[in-house]
Design a protein around this motif. Structure first.
Motif, short mmCIF file in Angstrom:
data_model
loop_
_atom_site.label_atom_id
_atom_site.label_comp_id
_atom_site.label_asym_id
_atom_site.label_seq_id
_atom_site.Cartn_x
_atom_site.Cartn_y
_atom_site.Cartn_z
N LEU A 159 -6.98 -2.08 -3.44
CA LEU A 159 -6.56 -3.44 -3.75
C LEU A 159 -5.08 -3.49 -4.15
N ALA A 160 -4.66 -2.58 -5.01
CA ALA A 160 -3.29 -2.60 -5.50
C ALA A 160 -2.29 -2.30 -4.39
N GLU A 161 -2.63 -1.39 -3.49
CA GLU A 161 -1.73 -1.06 -2.40
C GLU A 161 -1.62 -2.20 -1.39
N ARG A 162 -2.75 -2.79 -1.04
CA ARG A 162 -2.76 -3.82 0.01
C ARG A 162 -2.26 -5.17 -0.50
N HIS A 163 -2.44 -5.45 -1.80
CA HIS A 163 -2.08 -6.76 -2.34
C HIS A 163 -1.21 -6.59 -3.60
N PRO A 164 0.07 -6.30 -3.43
CA PRO A 164 0.94 -6.12 -4.61
C PRO A 164 1.02 -7.36 -5.50
N ARG A 190 -0.28 9.29 -11.77
CA ARG A 190 1.01 8.94 -11.17
C ARG A 190 0.84 7.85 -10.10
N VAL A 191 -0.21 7.96 -9.32
CA VAL A 191 -0.46 6.95 -8.30
C VAL A 191 -0.77 5.60 -8.95
N PHE A 192 -1.59 5.61 -9.99
CA PHE A 192 -1.90 4.37 -10.71
C PHE A 192 -0.60 3.72 -11.21
N HIS A 193 0.26 4.54 -11.79
CA HIS A 193 1.52 4.01 -12.32
C HIS A 193 2.37 3.41 -11.20
N GLY A 194 2.45 4.12 -10.09
CA GLY A 194 3.26 3.64 -8.97
C GLY A 194 2.74 2.35 -8.37
N LEU A 195 1.43 2.17 -8.38
CA LEU A 195 0.82 0.95 -7.83
C LEU A 195 0.71 -0.17 -8.85
N GLY A 196 1.05 0.11 -10.09
CA GLY A 196 0.98 -0.91 -11.13
C GLY A 196 -0.42 -1.18 -11.65
N ILE A 197 -1.31 -0.23 -11.50
CA ILE A 197 -2.69 -0.40 -11.98
C ILE A 197 -2.73 -0.16 -13.49
N GLU A 198 -3.25 -1.12 -14.21
CA GLU A 198 -3.40 -0.97 -15.66
C GLU A 198 -4.77 -0.38 -15.96
N VAL A 320 -11.01 11.84 -2.12
CA VAL A 320 -10.78 10.56 -2.78
C VAL A 320 -9.61 9.87 -2.11
N SER A 321 -9.83 8.69 -1.56
CA SER A 321 -8.71 7.93 -1.00
C SER A 321 -8.07 7.10 -2.10
N LEU A 322 -6.74 7.05 -2.09
CA LEU A 322 -5.97 6.26 -3.05
C LEU A 322 -5.14 5.27 -2.26
N GLY A 323 -5.82 4.35 -1.58
CA GLY A 323 -5.16 3.49 -0.63
C GLY A 323 -5.12 4.16 0.73
N ARG A 324 -4.37 3.58 1.66
CA ARG A 324 -4.30 4.14 3.01
C ARG A 324 -3.25 5.22 3.15
N ARG A 325 -2.36 5.38 2.16
CA ARG A 325 -1.24 6.31 2.31
C ARG A 325 -1.26 7.45 1.30
#
Length: 377
Positions: A159-164, A190-198, A320-325
């Motif tokens: 969700l975070a990757e596809r819909h900033p 680190r991925v959570f931080h980069g995607l802005g996930i709280e 574990v996928s963390l978005g598509r990238r």
């Protein structure tokens, strides 16, 4: 009369078992029962919820010639008469399906969760969530994902990757990905931080009025709450009188045969064989596929008068996928404990996608075994 084999459930486990049996047996009547006519790639439901369009495949395109597909829902199993009673809903009750051998592959369902939260356990759940997410994109709204396990992590990052424009909050009473190694958890953070996930730590008391209320009194606002808090199994096995464990999974031997009813086999999330160290298998596609192939082979062997070899299985990794990238591939020991070896980033994302595609391919092509004639039961 031909030997009648009925498989309940048209997911990864059920389709694999049906195709393995049909490939190895000549002359058997193989019937696959599923409540919908299409195959659902359950491991992709988080992608659907985020708005990705995925192809729908009819079950009849995945099963081998000779496998009959019946669209219906198993209401109960009459173990004494050896027949499956289908749930007719508001209509008249369909005629029972008789069997000589039954394969129970009904899988799992969402564990009970907050009433106003949406689970990601069925295609209908994912489609409903997708429509609501589209509204929240326009509103620059918030999605709360409850649960720090695999489904919660994959849903939040997708969700975070596809819909900033959407604010994503992960609510969990444990550190996300508690089964991962320290290195893998570090990458996850680190991925959570980069995607802005709280990440909000705490246990959920309830979900209502557009917010998640925690047991310590805190409130997490959200226009949509996704409950990714685990899975349970249907009550059909327990209610029908099969021997089950404390959560309702059918107890089976090494050949995936019920310990209480030898004409019933169980595979996938609804079965409970044990690892050599006594730990149960995790509910996962990676477990369901080899279990189903082994059960199909065991049924064919017994009908041909041979002694089945039974399930031979060990874990290798968890994807574990963390978005598509992005992604995490965690190497594990045979008993599923994590190693220090971890693959991350875009390479891990491609690896996971290859595994997911391979799982669907395997359901339709479960092994090279040649057909064998039936000699005796």
């Amino acid at each position: 009369m031909s030997h009648r084999i009925v498989i309940l459930g048209g997911g990864y486990a059920g389709v694999t078992a049906a195709n393995r049996i049909a490939r190895r047996l000549d002359g058997a009547e193989v019937t696959l029962v599923n409540e919908r006519a299409t195959f659902v790639e359950r491991v992709r439901l988080h992608q659907v919820a985020a708005g990705e369009s995925l192809a729908s495949r009819p079950l009849r395109e995945l099963v081998r010639p000779g496998v009959d597909v019946v669209v219906g829902r198993a209401g109960r199993i009459d173990l004494e008469r050896r027949q499956v009673v289908l749930d007719g809903g508001a209509e008249s009750e369909p005629a029972p399906l008789p069997y000589d051998t039954l394969v129970y592959a009904l899988g799992s369902v969402a564990a009970p969760g907050p009433d106003d939260a949406v689970a990601l356990a069925t295609a209908d759940d994912a489609w409903w969530a997708r429509d609501r997410v589209a509204e929240l994109v326009a509103e620059h709204g918030t999605v709360a994902v409850v649960g720090g396990g695999l489904t919660g992590i994959e849903a939040a990052t997708e969700l975070a990757e596809r819909h900033p424009a959407v604010r994503v909050r992960l609510v969990s009473d444990v550190e996300p990905g508690p089964w991962l190694s320290h290195r893998a958890q570090g990458h996850l953070r680190r991925v959570f931080h980069g995607l802005g996930i709280e990440v909000a730590g705490g246990s959920v008391a309830d979900v209502r009025d557009g917010s998640v209320r925690l047991t310590d009194g805190r409130v997490v606002g959200a226009g949509l709450t996704l409950a990714c808090t685990g899975f349970a199994v249907p009550a059909v096995a327990r209610d029908s009188g099969l021997a089950v464990d404390e959560v309702g999974r059918i107890r089976v031997d090494r050949t995936l045969r019920s310990v209480s009813h030898p004409d019933v086999y169980a595979v996938g999330d609804a079965a409970v064989p044990q690892l050599p160290n006594g730990r149960p298998f995790r509910m996962a596609c990676a477990t369901a596929l080899p279990m189903s192939a082994a059960a199909g082979a065991a049924i064919a062997d017994r009908l041909a008068g041979r002694r089945p070899t039974g399930l031979r299985f060990r874990y290798v990794n968890q994807c574990v996928s963390l978005g598509r990238r992005n992604g995490v591939i965690q190497a594990v020991a045979a008993d599923d404990h994590p190693h220090r070896i971890v693959l991350t980033g875009a390479v891990a994302a491609r690896y996971k996608e290859t595994v997911v595609r391979g799982a669907t391919w395997f359901t339709a092509h479960p092994g090279p075994n040649r057909p064998v004639p039936r000699t005796r039961v």
